[in-house]
Design a protein around this motif. Structure first.
Motif, mmCIF file in Angstrom:
data_model
loop_
_atom_site.group_PDB
_atom_site.id
_atom_site.type_symbol
_atom_site.label_atom_id
_atom_site.label_comp_id
_atom_site.label_asym_id
_atom_site.label_seq_id
_atom_site.Cartn_x
_atom_site.Cartn_y
_atom_site.Cartn_z
ATOM 1 N N UNK A 10 0.839 -1.185 0.000
ATOM 2 C CA UNK A 10 0.000 0.000 0.000
ATOM 3 C C UNK A 10 0.871 1.230 0.000
ATOM 4 N N UNK A 11 0.313 2.317 -0.411
ATOM 5 C CA UNK A 11 1.080 3.556 -0.445
ATOM 6 C C UNK A 11 1.519 3.896 0.987
ATOM 7 N N UNK A 12 2.632 4.512 1.095
ATOM 8 C CA UNK A 12 3.088 4.926 2.412
ATOM 9 C C UNK A 12 3.965 3.901 3.108
ATOM 10 N N UNK A 13 4.074 2.716 2.510
ATOM 11 C CA UNK A 13 4.952 1.724 3.096
ATOM 12 C C UNK A 13 6.390 2.203 2.903
ATOM 13 N N UNK A 14 7.091 2.332 3.994
ATOM 14 C CA UNK A 14 8.414 2.940 3.904
ATOM 15 C C UNK A 14 9.529 1.926 3.744
ATOM 16 N N UNK B 248 9.164 6.049 -4.624
ATOM 17 C CA UNK B 248 9.819 7.135 -3.908
ATOM 18 C C UNK B 248 11.307 7.197 -4.217
ATOM 19 N N UNK B 249 12.081 7.385 -3.198
ATOM 20 C CA UNK B 249 13.519 7.506 -3.418
ATOM 21 C C UNK B 249 14.221 6.168 -3.184
ATOM 22 N N UNK B 250 13.419 5.144 -2.954
ATOM 23 C CA UNK B 250 14.011 3.833 -2.665
ATOM 24 C C UNK B 250 14.797 3.308 -3.859
ATOM 25 N N UNK B 251 15.818 2.516 -3.526
ATOM 26 C CA UNK B 251 16.519 1.822 -4.587
ATOM 27 C C UNK B 251 15.679 0.612 -4.985
#
Lengths: 191, 590, 985
Positions: free
Chosen positions: C836-840, C857-860
């Motif tokens: 889900x969105x927001x999973x960090x 996001x900025x995740x690799x």
């Protein structure tokens, strides 16, 4: 004039109105095609696509049906349609000759082609139209011409063409040839 | 001219012959007369036909009326001109034996009203007794009673197969199902047959009456009239009949207050001979390609949209009202032991009185040709008749004493079919006629079964080869073998009967085939591959007309120099245009 | 108990199920009725009329497929009438059937080698398989590869495109690959106790021995000369046919257990009668044709005149031949060329005399060219008229000049002498090489002589090699007269088959399989071929220059270097594959063979259609169509797709995509069921050389694409999946498989390849340097893949998520692969949560899954995927073909289905293996290990048993686990189809 220019412009609203009138169920396929052909003289692809998109008739059924029945044409038709009857009586009395002479005067030489190059007339063979005692018979549009010889067919067509102001490519060619021959002869005499 | 009644035959034949023009002309000449339009009386060879009843009751029947003769006829009726003899068929004063015989030898049941009424007038139809049967039926008869009368009448399907109508009905009557269909088969595809057209055009109410009878008998509430699109006038007239009948409560819900409801829709055929076959016709109504389906299940059990369905031919239906009125017995009194009632035939070809005739079963072929048809229309005697179109066969002159009834006709190898008869004289080539029919069936095959799809083409190719003088005696054997196998291994009637024209001509006219193969000759001078066109220079006038009409430019010569005129045989396609246009008959065909 | 009716079937009264069709009733009695248009998946149609039977009292024959039995019906399924009708149905279908069951190269080859098949193998780089295939028909490929004049190439249709395929060089390439990579030797059959004598150890004899040994018969070769090889050794110089190569090849044959008796000459050392008395059950005469044809000139028997083959043999045997300074060779064939070239190598000036012109020379052009290059003088239109003598020895020739007259029987113009054109030429040695004859002196001693022809060959049956003497067979040059080696090889095999039949007391008869051909090359139009292919030049073999040829090893070293590997593969891919795809499974062919049908008996016009290869996976060859309509009906009735239709009517009726559009724009979902129901090769997989066709054994297995468990019939040839089909009567889905089951293997073969140096290490670094890792899996993976992903997630304390796409359930798409939420149950069991969105996370591993860019996001991001390399920062690893791995999954009935697929190891690219490597858990890279771990985790899966090749059910799984486990092929398809206008979901 090429056959291209004979392509009809299909109005989606028209096709929709036929669908509304005739129905959407698979059994509506034939009447829908008849309505389309009635309007355009042939079955434009666009109109068929509209039927497929807006009814329960699928493409396989529609295309299968459109190519099955003799009535349907997938190619545009000339401005006037000539139907030559090929019932038994007409055959026995020389219906083939009507085709030969009509094609000649229309300048249709290619066996695959049935429309004059200028888009004026299309010659179509039809199954018996039931006027066997008047054989051979042809129809130009709705008008029937009974008891025809090959020469009669040409004469009737010439007359019709004059009335509707169409040029007969084969006839023109014949006249040009005759003129050229005459001119050559005149030259010869002069020489 | 008050009180004069002018009736013009405006069937398709009449219109084709110029009836509309004649009508316009006559209206101009006699604006005060009463004009009536009727269907085709059947004497197609004399179209355009006009009947004029003088105020004094004298009736004149005129034939071959055209722009030229119409004014002369009117002049005569106004007492201002001589009798135009050539156009007079008969009148009260001048009865014509041949025409009287033509009519007298017929027994008109199906055709009882055709040519006598305006097909667009319900009133005129009722004036001649239409729908009396319906009133009687719904008031007095149960469906079982109706079936019983039809059973007594023992009428067999007039579409070709000759299956007893009552038997078929019983299946459908007994089939479970809350919905049943009655279909009128008006897909008259046999080239040379036009009785259905004539009936639908000339007397639609009689056909509709028949549909009501059949529907009542089997318990159908829905009907379809499947009519060829090639018959626009039939569609138009039948449509009008439906509307008028509905308005008169003869069709639709609760007919005549009886609780019986039945309505009919028209489906136009789209040009497929095979749709005359019951299951193909149903497929077509359902919106499919007209490909026959395996039986059983028979349509009477599982037909249109999977409901019990009866398909009756137009002519069959046209007899039903009469049977209800007169009783089955009256009908079965006509005809022979196996074939009851009458049959309508379309006579065409080399026959004097071509057209539609209705004769009692049992009349011989010869009687029909000579007493009704008036014999050959050409200088040559009749050598055969082709009966039943592409499904039928040829009956040679030697068998002309065959009575017209199902079994006797079948025994000759021909079939009754829908009743198209092509009369052929010595100038007709039997190989060519076979080739013509095979070319027809080959194109009309639905393409489903192997034998019909490919076999008929192979037969046609062999026949073409023979017509071109390239056949072998082995070809004849192959032809026969193919014919038998195709009959044996085809799904529907089209394939099972397609070889009949070949088998019968091979049986009765083998010598013509052999002449093509062995002697490279077409005895009738028809087959293009075996004939040559020559100019007989002694007869030629050098008029150049043949040159102008030749489609392949193979004729050349100098104006008014007959000795210079020749046909280039390399180019000539033997189309015969030159023969047609040559005034001095200077072109010889060999 | 269902109701039955009594019927009489072929004279037997039997009970049939009420409502059954005649076909079904007959089948229940073990009577198979042939059909094309019937298929259990389809409603009865009755169009082909092959299944007709005779029912007493019926007006016509009836189609058994759709006629229902009635009580008291008397049915004949095999009467003459029925058989005749079926044969005619086939004759008719064949009359409108066009194609090549077998490629013309193969039918032209006298030994009928499956050339298309081995060329396909070479194109795939399967050289050993190519050799296997060649050696089924030719035990001497090295020999033939060097010297065969390759009639196959003269019929090669590629010549209608540009140039014929270099078939023979390809054969040579693969056979020499064999020489360097271990020789392919078939197994000798178990001993039959029969003994066969073969007289002559040339190509025919050796070939016969090769096949007879495989059948298990004891074979003794009687060879008159000191070495085996016959004319190949003694009539072909070794610079053209290197002996080491030949010896290897012959050795392999002898190693099958062939006894050889050298220097044993029939007639002088033994007789046929002797052999019979020694217990040889059959004898093969394969003595060749070693006697030079005489010139019929005065004085030709004097010293100084030496027949061509005699000359060549003497040189091989090391006998002294004095060639002197000037040699004349007479003739224009290959032997003449060889004589010239050998004489050159012996140091003479050589003149070739030929009575016609170069255009008429029968030897191969390349031979002529090389001979001329080596300095031989050609004199055309010159014929010897007299041998000139001096002192009892020939010293020259009187020759006469010729001119060409009218063509003779061979079609070549006949040479006619020009009067008074005689001329004397001086020669030291005269070698007439104008042909050879079998030497029939060998049978003069026999009491029971085999009959011979006036050309001194044995009279024999060309189909069975039988001679006039019982038990004596003949093959090769001594039977058909001097001809090419491959013909002798082919006849050797034919004679072996016949001898086997004879020894087993059977009738000697050759089975002819029906095959249709489009026609000879000369009768075909270039315009029909040329535009359909990309033009490409034929590969040329390397040949040493003339100086080198004459000096290398004294002129005896091999002169031709053959093709390089890359060259060979490129050349093989030029093949246009004339032979039908359905060659090995065509009902039309089988029935035509059975009923003896032909395309010629009812020949006529054929519908001419173009091949439609617009669909990437399905090819339509309407030329081959018999219009049974099965494809239209399965598409319509069963799949509800309606992509195909009947077009037109009458004879022109054909089958095609709606409106003539490409199939894929008609809604085709590429299930390929049209291929399965097609009784001919009309509907076929649009595959190329990678699939042969080769004869291959079918294996039944289960599809691993989704959890449904459809049965698949897979044909594998040498590790390559060549065909996947549905299995008749498969209860899982009514024998209807989807595109993934059918074509998945093929797409994987074309899949993306690894582009980095060591992407796994790179990915590992990223994963283990991250603070938090999320592993997101697709809901389309297999059970094992999901589990391996879960293990990866746990390896670094990460979390497992699933990204479910569009949900396809068994209900929503009865015949398609099920995906999405239907598989969530298993994933939940493995601890996965929906993404889900927001999973960090600062590192996201996508396994077969995709996420919107915003969610990354900025995740690799590391994507384990074959199909969408477009994700930011992704390291792309290929997903291997799950069909190449073992798999376990759940079928629809809630049963665990285990299969052991026949496809072998998936290699390093298998998804689970990649995941195991990323996780650093070696134990998981083995499927067995993976499964046992899985079984520990999901205890209900515990009793996993492995049953070879069987589809089994043994489970105690809970219902919520039922629709589980998919793989990534759906998406792989999506990529494959991109740009092909194919909608895919």
């Amino acid at each position: 004039m090429s056959n291209q220019s004979l392509e009809a412009t299909v109005e989606p609203a028209d096709v929709q109105s036929w669908i509304d009138a005739i129905g959407r169920e698979p059994s509506a396929a034939v009447p829908l095609l008849q309505a389309i052909q009635g309007a355009y003289g042939y079955l434009p692809r666009k109109a068929m696509d509209l039927v497929i998109a807006n009814t329960d008739v699928n493409a396989s059924q529609l295309y299968g049906v459109a190519t099955f029945y003799a009535q349907f044409r997938l190619k545009p038709v000339g401005r006037h349609l000539i139907k030559v009857c090929h019932g038994t009586a007409c055959h026995v009395l020389g219906a083939d000759r009507l085709n030969t002479s009509l094609n000649h005067i229309l300048g249709i030489t290619d066996e695959e082609e049935d429309t004059a190059a200028n888009g004026s007339y299309t010659v179509e063979d039809v199954a018996c139209i039931g006027c066997c005692s008047l054989a051979p018979v042809m129809l130009i549009g709705e008008e029937a011409f009974p008891n025809l010889s090959g020469a009669d067919a040409q004469r009737s067509l010439k007359k019709h063409a004059r009335k509707v102001k169409e040029v007969l490519p084969g006839h023109e060619e014949m006249q040009n040839e005759a003129k050229a021959k005459k001119a050559a002869k005149v030259q010869e005499v002069r020489a | 001219m008050n009180g004069m009644i002018i009736t013009v035959g405006e069937g398709t034949c009449g219109i084709a012959a110029g009836a509309k023009d004649v009508m316009t002309l006559l209206k101009k000449q006699a604006p005060e007369a009463e004009f009536r339009v009727v269907g085709c009386v059947g004497m197609c060879h004399r179209e355009v036909m006009v009947e004029i009843e003088n105020p004094d009751g004298q009736v004149y029947l005129w034939g071959d009326v055209d722009r030229k003769s119409a004014p002369k006829i009117m002049k005569f009726h106004k007492g201002a001109g001589d009798l135009p003899k050539d156009n007079l068929i008969r009148s009260s004063e001048n009865p014509d034996a041949e025409t009287d015989a033509y009519l007298a030898r017929q027994t008109r049941i199906a055709l009882r009203n055709v040519g006598h009424i305006d097909p667009k007038s319900l009133e005129q139809a009722q004036g001649r007794g239409s729908y009396v049967a319906i009133k009687k039926m719904v008031a007095e008869m149960s469906p079982e009673d109706v079936i019983e009368q039809v059973k007594i009448a023992n009428i067999r399907g007039r579409g070709g197969a000759g299956f007893p109508a009552a038997t078929k009905w019983t299946f459908a009557r007994n089939a479970p199902g809350d919905k049943k269909y009655l279909v009128c088969n008006g897909d008259e595809g046999d080239p040379g047959a036009f009785m259905d057209r004539s009936l639908l055009e000339g007397d639609p109410h009689t056909v509709l009456e028949g549909m009501l009878v059949a529907a009542y008998a089997i318990g159908a509430s829905n009907g379809y009239a499947y009519i060829r699109a090639e018959y626009p006038l039939a569609v138009e007239n039948f449509q009008k009949a439906l509307e008028d009948a509905r308005a008169a409560n003869l069709l639709g819900d609760n007919i005549l207050g009886s609780g019986f409801s039945f309505d009919v829709k028209i489906k136009q055929g789209a040009g497929a001979f095979v749709c005359g076959e019951e299951t193909a016709l149903l497929a077509s109504i359902e919106g499919e390609r007209g490909m026959p389906r395996i039986r059983p299940p028979f349509p009477a059990i599982k037909g249109l949209f999977a409901y019990p369905t009866i398909i009756n031919n137009v002519e069959t239906l046209s007899n039903l009202g009469w049977i209800i009125n007169q009783g089955g017995k009256a009908y079965s009194d006509i005809g022979t032991s196996g074939s009851k009632g009458t049959k309508v035939f379309a006579l065409a070809g080399a026959i004097k009185n071509g057209g539609l005739v209705e004769v009692p079963m049992g009349m011989t072929v010869r009687q029909m040709l000579e007493e009704i048809g008036g014999g050959s229309s050409t200088d040559y005697p009749i050598k055969a008749v082709q009966l039943g179109g592409p499904s039928g066969g040829c009956i040679p002159a030697s068998l002309f004493d065959t009575p017209i009834e199902y079994e006797a006709i079948n025994a000759t190898g021909a079939i009754m079919g829908s009743g198209g008869i092509i009369v052929m004289d010595e100038k007709s080539c039997m190989v060519d006629i076979s080739r013509y029919f095979l070319e027809f069936t080959q194109l009309e095959s639905c393409g489903k079964c192997t034998f019909c799809r490919i076999g008929t083409v192979r037969m046609q190719e062999i026949l073409s080869r023979i017509c071109d003088g390239k056949g072998t005696m082995e070809d004849l054997d192959t032809l026969e073998e193919l014919a038998h196998k195709i009959k044996d291994s085809s799904l529907c009637g089209l394939g099972q009967t397609a070889p009949n024209p070949v088998l019968t001509t091979l049986k009765y006219f083998r010598e013509e085939y052999e002449a093509h193969v062995k002697d490279q000759k077409c005895p009738a001078g028809v087959c293009k591959g075996l004939i040559t066109h020559f100019i007989v220079q002694d007869e030629c006038t050098g008029c150049t007309i043949c040159e102008r009409y030749c489609p392949v430019n193979c004729i050349e010569g100098e104006l008014k120099k007959p000795e210079t005129w020749v046909i280039d045989q390399e180019v000539c396609i033997n189309c015969g245009m030159c023969v047609e246009v040559c005034k001095p008959d200077a072109i010889l065909v060999q | 108990m269902s109701e039955t009716v009594s019927i009489t079937l072929n004279g037997q009264q039997v009970e049939a199920e009420a409502g059954a069709t005649i076909r079904a009733a007959a089948e229940a009695q073990g009577i198979k009725i042939p059909t094309f248009c019937h298929d259990n998946r389809l409603k009865p149609f009755a169009s082909c009329f092959l299944c007709v039977v005779e029912v007493e009292k019926a007006r016509t024959l009836l189609p058994a497929c759709s006629t229902v039995v009635g009580p008291g019906m008397v049915i004949h399924t095999d009467s003459q009438k029925v058989t005749d009708s079926r044969k005619m149905a086939l004759d008719l279908m064949l009359s409108d059937h066009a194609g090549d069951c077998i490629a013309p190269c193969e039918t032209t080859c006298p030994a009928n080698i499956d050339i298309q098949g081995y060329v396909a193998h070479i194109a795939n780089g399967q050289f050993e398989e190519a050799v296997h295939l060649i050696k089924r028909r030719n035990p001497l490929p090295v020999v033939c590869g060097r010297i065969c004049p390759h009639p196959c190439e003269s019929e090669c249709r590629r010549a209608l495109v540009d140039e014929a395929i270099a078939i023979n060089p390809l054969k040579r390439f693969s056979s020499e690959y064999e020489m360097t990579h271990g020789i392919v030797v078939p197994k000798a059959g178990p001993d039959t106790g029969h003994k066969v004598a073969i007289i002559g150890g040339g190509p025919a004899g050796l070939s016969a021995a090769y096949y007879l040994r495989q059948m298990g018969h004891a074979v003794t070769i009687f060879e008159a000369l000191p070495e085996l090889g016959g004319m190949v050794r003694y009539g072909i110089p070794r610079f053209r046919m290197p002996w080491d190569m030949m010896d290897n090849e012959i050795g392999a044959i002898i190693d099958l257990g062939v006894e050889v008796k050298f220097n044993q000459r029939l007639g002088s050392d033994f007789t046929l009668a002797d052999l019979k008395s020694q217990g040889f059950g059959a004898t093969l005469l394969a003595i060749g044709a070693h006697k030079p044809k005489p010139m019929r000139l005065e004085n030709e028997d004097v010293p100084g005149v030496l027949g061509g083959v005699d000359f060549l043999r003497m040189v091989v045997l090391g006998e002294e031949v004095d060639v002197g300074k000037k040699v004349a060779v007479i003739g224009g064939g290959d032997t003449a060329m060889d004589c010239c070239r050998v004489a050159r190598r012996l140091g003479a000036d050589v003149t070739l005399l030929y009575r016609r012109t170069q255009a008429e020379m029968p030897s191969l052009p390349i031979e002529q060219e090389e001979t001329e290059e080596e300095g031989v003088e050609f004199r055309f239109l010159t014929a010897p008229s007299k041998v000139l003598m001096k002192d009892g020895r020939a010293v020259g020739l009187e020759v006469i000049t010729m001119e060409l007259g009218e063509p003779d029987d061979s079609g070549r113009r006949r040479p006619v002498p020009i009067e008074n054109s005689e001329e004397d030429l001086e020669f030291d040695l005269i070698i007439p090489a104008i042909g050879q004859d079998p030497d029939m002196s060998c049978i003069t001693n026999e009491t029971d002589k085999p009959d011979t022809t006036r050309w001194n060959t044995f009279i024999y049956d060309m189909d069975t090699c039988v001679t006039s003497i019982e038990g004596v067979f003949a093959a090769g040059d001594c039977a058909f007269g001097p001809d090419i080696v491959i013909r002798a090889v082919g006849e050797g095999r034919k004679s072996a088959l016949a001898m086997d039949q004879y020894l087993n007391g059977k009738e000697t008869k050759l089975e002819h399989e029906y095959a249709i051909s489009r026609g000879r090359l000369a009768d075909l139009e270039m315009a029909d071929f040329s535009p359909r292919f990309v033009h490409k030049k034929r590969a040329l073999e390397g040949v040493h220059p003339p100086e080198k040829r004459l000096t290398n090893d004294g002129g005896w070293a091999a002169i031709n270097m053959g093709l390089e590997q890359a060259q060979a593969m490129a050349e093989a891919s030029r093949c246009i594959e004339c032979g039908c795809n359905a060659r090995f499974n065509c009902d039309l062919r089988d029935y035509s063979t059975e009923y003896g049908a032909t395309e010629t008996r009812l020949a006529g016009n054929k519908r001419a259609c173009d091949e439609d290869k617009r669909h990437p996976l399905i090819k339509i060859e309407s030329d081959k169509c018999i219009t049974c309509g099965s494809c239209v009906r399965i598409c319509d009735e069963v799949r509800d797709v309606h992509a195909l239709t009947f077009v037109e009517r009458g004879f022109s009726t054909r089958i095609g995509p709606n409106f003539g559009d490409p199939l894929q724009v008609n809604g085709c979902d590429a299930c390929g069921m049209c291929i399965d129901v097609c009784p001919t090769g009309s509907m076929a997989a649009n595959v190329g050389k990678e699939c042969g066709p080769w004869l291959s054994e079918p294996t039944n297995t289960t599809c691993t694409s989704c959890s449904k468990g459809c049965g698949l019939m897979v044909r594998v040839k040498n590790g390559i999946v060549v065909q996947v089909r549905s299995i008749n009567d498969d209860p899982i889905n009514g024998a209807n498989i989807c595109a993934e089951g059918r074509f998945g293997y093929q797409l994987m073969a074309n899949g993306a390849t690894n582009n980095g140096s060591d992407p796994i290490q790179g990915a590992r670094d990223v994963i283990f340097n991250a603070k938090s890792v999320s592993v997101v899996v697709s809901t389309q993976l297999t059970v094992e893949q999901c589990f391996a992903a879960a293990e990866l997630a746990q390896a670094d304390g990460g979390r497992l998520y699933y990204a479910s796409g569009q949900s396809i359930t068994a209900e929503s798409k009865p015949y398609g692969k099920i995906t999405g939420e239907a598989n969530v149950a298993l994933l939940s069991r493995l601890g996965a949560k929906p993404w889900g969105a927001g999973t960090n996370s600062d590192c996201i591993v996508l396994v077969g899954a995709t996420l919107p860019e915003a969610e990354l996001g900025s995740a690799k991001v590391i994507a384990v995927s074959a199909y969408d390399p477009g994700i930011n920062g992704a390291i792309v690893l290929p997903v291997a073909d799950p069909l190449s791995s073992d798999g376990a999954f759940l079928n629809r009935d809630g049963q665990l289905t285990i299969l052991r697929s026949p496809f072998g190891d998936a290699g390093e690219r298998a998804v689970h293996r990649v995941l195991a490597k990323l996780a650093g858990r070696k134990a998981l890279s083995d499927l067995g290990g993976l499964r046992s771990k899985l079984a520990e985790k999901v205890t209900e899966l515990a009793p996993i048993t492995r049953l070879n090749g069987e589809r089994v059910a043994a489970t105690e799984l809970k219902p919520e686990l039922v629709p589980a486990a998919l793989d990534g092929r759906g998406a792989a398809f999506a990529k494959h189809m991109k740009g092909m206008e194919l909608g895919w979901n």
